[in-house]
Design an enzyme around this catalytic site. Structure first.
Site, PDB file in Angstrom:
ATOM      1  N   ASP A 160       0.973  -1.440  -0.086  1.00 42.35           N
ATOM      2  CA  ASP A 160      -0.080  -0.044  -0.205  1.00 42.35           C
ATOM      3  C   ASP A 160       0.881   1.218  -0.001  1.00 42.35           C
ATOM      4  O   ASP A 160       1.779   1.444   0.791  1.00 42.35           O
ATOM      5  CB  ASP A 160      -0.658  -0.109   1.174  1.00 42.35           C
ATOM      6  CG  ASP A 160      -1.812   1.142   1.394  1.00 42.35           C
ATOM      7  OD1 ASP A 160      -2.711   1.178   0.510  1.00 42.35           O
ATOM      8  OD2 ASP A 160      -1.475   1.971   2.090  1.00 42.35           O
ATOM      9  N   GLU A 195       1.473   0.062  -4.962  1.00 44.74           N
ATOM     10  CA  GLU A 195       1.063   1.551  -5.551  1.00 44.74           C
ATOM     11  C   GLU A 195       2.461   2.174  -5.592  1.00 44.74           C
ATOM     12  O   GLU A 195       2.887   2.894  -4.631  1.00 44.74           O
ATOM     13  CB  GLU A 195       0.093   2.269  -4.718  1.00 44.74           C
ATOM     14  CG  GLU A 195      -1.259   1.402  -4.637  1.00 44.74           C
ATOM     15  CD  GLU A 195      -2.206   1.854  -3.682  1.00 44.74           C
ATOM     16  OE1 GLU A 195      -3.368   2.254  -3.760  1.00 44.74           O
ATOM     17  OE2 GLU A 195      -1.880   2.034  -2.412  1.00 44.74           O
TER      18      GLU A 195
END
Length: 697
Positions: free
Chosen positions: A350, A380
Site C-alpha cells: 500500500d 502503488e
C-alpha cells in the site's frame, strides 16, 4: 491509496534519537527453546527495560481474572547494538507480555512487542506462542502453487469478510478465514460457490486486502451476520504487523486460533492451486504517539520535517521512515516471516511510493533468493500527500529491473477514465484513446516498464467506484439506478440509513435477464476487463467483477458495512454468461503463452499493430514464434456502439472470442470469400462494444 479513515493532520512534535548501530540478528521478539524463553527488544535510547509477564487468560470467573492480571516484572540486560535481552528458564507458552522502557528523563511506558507473533483480543498485549503448535493438519505437506513466471499470474483482489458474509454464499463460517476451507457448495442451480467458484474461475492468486492485525474493528463484537457499518473496515490501519487479524477468526480471544485458522485458509487455497497475496501497509501506522514503535524508540520510526513535526505523506497522520536501518530491517523481517511461517505467495504494498527504493530492492532480493523466486511483489507507485522522502520515492519507472511490479494507473485511466467522476476512457466511450491503449496493451514497455512483469494491469480495485458503478456513472445512470448520494456533511440524501438506500437502489434495472450480454453497461464492463485479461503484463480483477458486483455508487466503502460490500452470490446464476466470459478469457490467457510474454524483446518482435482508429484497436500476436499452439492470433477491441468491418490478414481463421462469448476451440471458422463474415475485401465484421479474438493453426 489510503482510505482507512479520514485524513489526519500530522502529529505536532517528535523527539529524535541518534542511532549509531543497527542490530543484525534475526531473533528480535520472543524465541522459544527447550525449557527456555528468550526476549529481545531493540530500544537504544532506553536506560532500563523490563518484561512484564501475565498468566494466560482462561476466560474464567472474576476471581480467577484477578489472578490472571498478576504481573511479574523481569529486568532485561542491555546488550550490543541497542538490544535488550532476557533469558527466562521454564515453560511460558500462552503467557502474555509487554515491554516497559524507561528513558533518561525518567519517563516510562509500556509497549506491545513490535515483533509479537500473537496477541490478545484487540491487540492489547503480546502472547508467547510456539508457532509449531499452531499448525493445522498436514501443514508440513503444504506446497506453494507452481508459478513459472510473474506474467503467468491472474490476480483477484478480495476482502475476507465480503467473500462469505452474504446469506447467498452458503458458507457456514461467514466472514472468517475458515470460509475458504468450505468446499462442495453450490447454489440451487448447481453453480459453484466460495472457494470452488474461485477455482472454476481460473485465477492463480487471491489478493487479500489487509489480514494483519488492524485497529478499527472491535474483535470482541464481531458477528457472522450482515450488519451495518458500525464495525467494518478494509484494514488499512495497521496495529500489529506480524499477527493475523482477529475479527476473521472464530475466536479472537484465543491467540493461537487466529494463527491456525489463517494457515488453514492458506492451505485450502493452495490445495485448489491458488496462491495468496497479502496486502501490506508498511507506509504508516494507525497511531503515532501510542504505537509500539514510538514508545520503544521515540522519534526514530517516523519521518519528520526539519522542525521536528511528523511528516504525513500517507494522509493519515504519519509515515514510516523505511529508509532507516532498523525500520528497513523490520519490514524485511516481517515480510519474510509471513512468507516462511505462513507460506504466503506474494505481497502488495500500500502506498509503496512512501517506501524508499533501496528497501524494496533489498526486500525483493532477499525474498527471491532466500525464500522463493516465485513470490510476487507489487504496489502503488505513489503517496497520498507530499513526503520528505522525495527522490527516493518509488514512482512508476523506479521499479525497472528491481524485481517488483507497480500498479499501472496510466493504463487504468486510458481504459475507463477517471476513478470517481464522469470522465471516460476507451471502453467507456472517449475518443482519442486508441494510441495510448496500444501502449498499455504492449505491457507499457514504451512507457515506464522494462519488462511486462513490472506492470499490474487493472481497471478497478477496492478504492473508488467499482467497475459496474463507474461504467454506469459514465452513462449518467446513477440517479436512474438509485445509487447512494451524499450531502456535503457526509449524510445520505433522501434516506435515513445505508440499509434503506441499498434497498431502494436497483443497479441492474436496465439489464434484461433474457439478454444479459445485450446491455450496454454489461458490454462496456466486459470490454474493459477483456482488455486487461488479454494485454501483456500481470492482470488483476476485483472480486465480484465476474458477477457484475455493484456497491451502489459508493466511492469509498471502507466503512460502509456489509450492506454495501458483501458479494451477492445469487448473481452468479442471474449473470451466468458474464461469469462464463471471465472464466473463458482467463482460461484462454493461461493456456496461450502469446498473451503472457516475458520480455520486452518478445513483445517488440511478436506483438504487431494491425489497425487503429477512433474507438478501435486491432493487433496480431505471432504465436508460433513463442511456442503457442495457435500460430497467429488477432485481437480486436471495438469500443464503438456500432459494428465495424475490420481488415485482417488473409487466411483461415477460427473465432475464439466474439460478442461476449468464448470458446477456446472455436465459435466458428471464417476465411477469404466467405461473404457476410470475411469477404473479398479482407475484412471481418466486429460487433459494437466487444472484443473479438481469432486464431489460425
Amino acid at each position: 491509496m489510503i482510505d482507512d479513515k479520514k485524513r489526519q493532520p500530522a502529529a505536532k512534535k517528535a523527539s529524535s534519537v541518534q542511532i549509531t548501530a543497527a542490530y543484525e540478528g534475526e531473533d528480535l521478539g520472543v524465541t522459544l527453546g527447550e525449557n527456555l524463553c528468550v526476549f529481545k527488544v531493540w530500544s537504544p535510547a532506553a536506560v532500563q527495560m523490563q518484561v512484564l509477564l501475565y498468566p494466560p487468560l482462561t476466560g474464567e470467573s472474576s476471581d480467577e481474572h484477578s489472578e490472571q492480571m498478576k504481573q511479574q516484572v523481569m529486568p532485561m540486560q542491555s546488550n550490543e547494538q541497542g538490544v535488550w535481552i532476557l533469558d527466562l528458564a521454564g515453560e511460558w507458552r500462552g503467557y502474555r507480555y509487554m515491554f516497559r522502557p524507561t528513558f533518561a528523563n525518567g519517563t516510562s511506558t509500556t509497549a506491545v512487542d513490535p515483533y509479537a507473533r500473537a496477541v490478545t483480543m484487540n491487540g492489547e498485549m503480546g502472547v508467547i506462542v510456539d508457532m509449531e503448535q499452531t499448525h493445522p493438519e498436514a501443514w508440513h505437506e503444504d506446497q506453494r502453487p507452481e508459478l513459472h513466471h510473474a506474467t503467468d499470474a491472474v490476480l483477484y483482489e478480495l476482502h475476507v469478510r465480503d467473500f462469505s458474509i452474504h446469506p447467498s454464499s452458503g458458507i457456514v463460517n461467514k466472514g472468517k478465514y475458515l470460509a475458504f476451507t468450505e468446499t462442495g457448495l453450490r447454489d440451487e442451480a448447481g453453480h459453484t460457490l466460495g472457494i470452488d467458484h474461485l477455482a472454476e474461475l481460473g485465477i492463480t492468486h487471491v489478493h487479500l486486502m489487509p489480514v494483519f492485525d488492524f485497529a478499527t474493528v472491535d474483535e470482541a463484537s464481531v458477528n457472522d451476520h450482515m450488519h451495518d457499518a458500525s464495525n467494518y473496515n478494509w484494514g488499512y490501519d495497521p496495529l500489529h504487523y506480524n499477527v493475523p487479524e482477529g475479527s476473521y477468526a472464530s475466536r479472537a480471544d484465543e491467540p493461537e486460533t487466529r494463527i491456525r485458522e489463517f494457515k488453514s485458509m492458506i492451505a485450502a487455497l493452495h490445495r485448489k492451486g491458488i496462491g495468496v497475496i497479502m496486502d501490506v501497509v508498511y507506509n504508516h501506522t494507525f497511531d503515532t504517539a501510542g504505537s509500539s514503535f514510538e514508545k520503544l524508540v521515540p522519534g526514530y520510526y517516523y519521518r519528520q520535517h526539519a522542525d521536528g513535526t511528523y511528516s504525513n505523506g500517507s494522509g493519515t497522520g504519519n509515515e514510516v521512515a523505511t529508509e532507516r536501518a532498523m525500520v528497513r530491517k523490520f519490514i524485511i523481517d516481517s515480510v519474510r516471516f509471513w512468507a516462511e511461517q505462513y507460506h504466503v505467495d506474494g505481497f502488495r504494498f500500500d502506498l509503496m511510493g512512501l517506501m524508499d527504493i533501496t528497501t524494496m530492492k533489498q526486500l525483493a532480493s532477499e525474498l527471491h533468493t532466500r525464500v522463493s523466486p516465485s513470490i510476487l511483489l507489487y504496489g502503488e507507485p505513489w503517496g497520498a500527500l507530499e513526503s520528505p522522502l522525495a527522490d527516493e520515492m518509488i514512482l512508476k519507472g523506479t521499479q525497472r529491473g528491481a524485481g517488483f511490479a507497480v500498479f499501472n494507473d496510466n493504463f487504468r485511466g486510458v481504459i475507463k477514465g477517471d476513478s470517481d467522476g464522469d470522465g471516460k476512457g476507451f471502453a467507456t466511450g472517449e475518443e482519442g484513446k486508441a494510441a495510448d491503449l496500444w501502449t498499455g496493451v504492449q505491457g507499457s514497455i514504451h512507457d515506464f516498464a522494462e519488462a511486462p512483469a513490472e506492470t499490474i494491469n487493472y481497471v478497478t480495485v477496492h478504492d473508488n467506484l467499482n467497475l459496474w458503478d463507474k461504467v454506469a456513472r459514465t452513462q449518467g445512470l446513477q440517479e436512474v439506478l438509485g445509487f447512494l448520494q451524499y450531502n456535503e456533511d457526509g449524510s445520505l440524501k433522501g434516506c435515513s440509513s445505508v440499509e434503506e438506500a441499498v434497498r431502494k437502489a436497483n443497479p441492474y434495472l436496465q439489464v434484461d435477464p433474457h439478454d444479459v450480454l445485450g446491455n450496454e453497461t454489461v458490454r462496456r464492463c466486459l470490454l474493459a476487463n477483456g482488455i486487461v485479461l488479454t494485454s501483456q503484463g500481470i492482470p488483476l480483477i476485483a472480486a465480484g467483477d465476474e458477477l457484475l458486483r455493484s456497491k451502489y455508487g459508493d466511492m469509498n466503502s471502507h466503512q460502509s458495512g456489509d450492506m454495501v460490500n458483501a458479494i451477492h452470490w445469487e448473481q452468479k446464476q442471474r449473470f451466468k454468461p458474464v461469469f462464463d466470459y471471465y472464466r473463458g478469457l482467463i482460461q484462454l490467457r493461461r493456456e496461450h503463452p502469446a498473451f503472457r510474454l516475458r520480455t520486452r524483446e518478445a513483445i517488440e518482435q511478436y506483438v504487431c499493430l494491425l489497425h487503429q482508429e477512433e474507438g478501435l484497436l486491432a493487433y496480431e500476436l505471432q504465436g508460433a514464434a513463442v511456442e503457442d499452439i495457435w500460430q497467429r492470433i488477432v485481437v480486436i477491441y471495438n469500443a464503438a456502439m456500432r459494428a465495424r468491418l475490420i481488415p485482417i490478414p488473409s487466411g483461415v481463421w477460427n473465432v475464439a472470442v466474439e460478442d461476449g462469448r468464448v470458446d477456446a476451440h472455436s465459435l466458428r471458422t471464417v476465411q477469404d470469400r466467405q461473404n457476410g463474415y470475411y469477404g473479398e475485401n479482407g475484412k471481418i465484421k466486429v460487433k459494437g462494444l466487444s472484443m473479438t479474438i481469432l486464431y489460425s493453426v
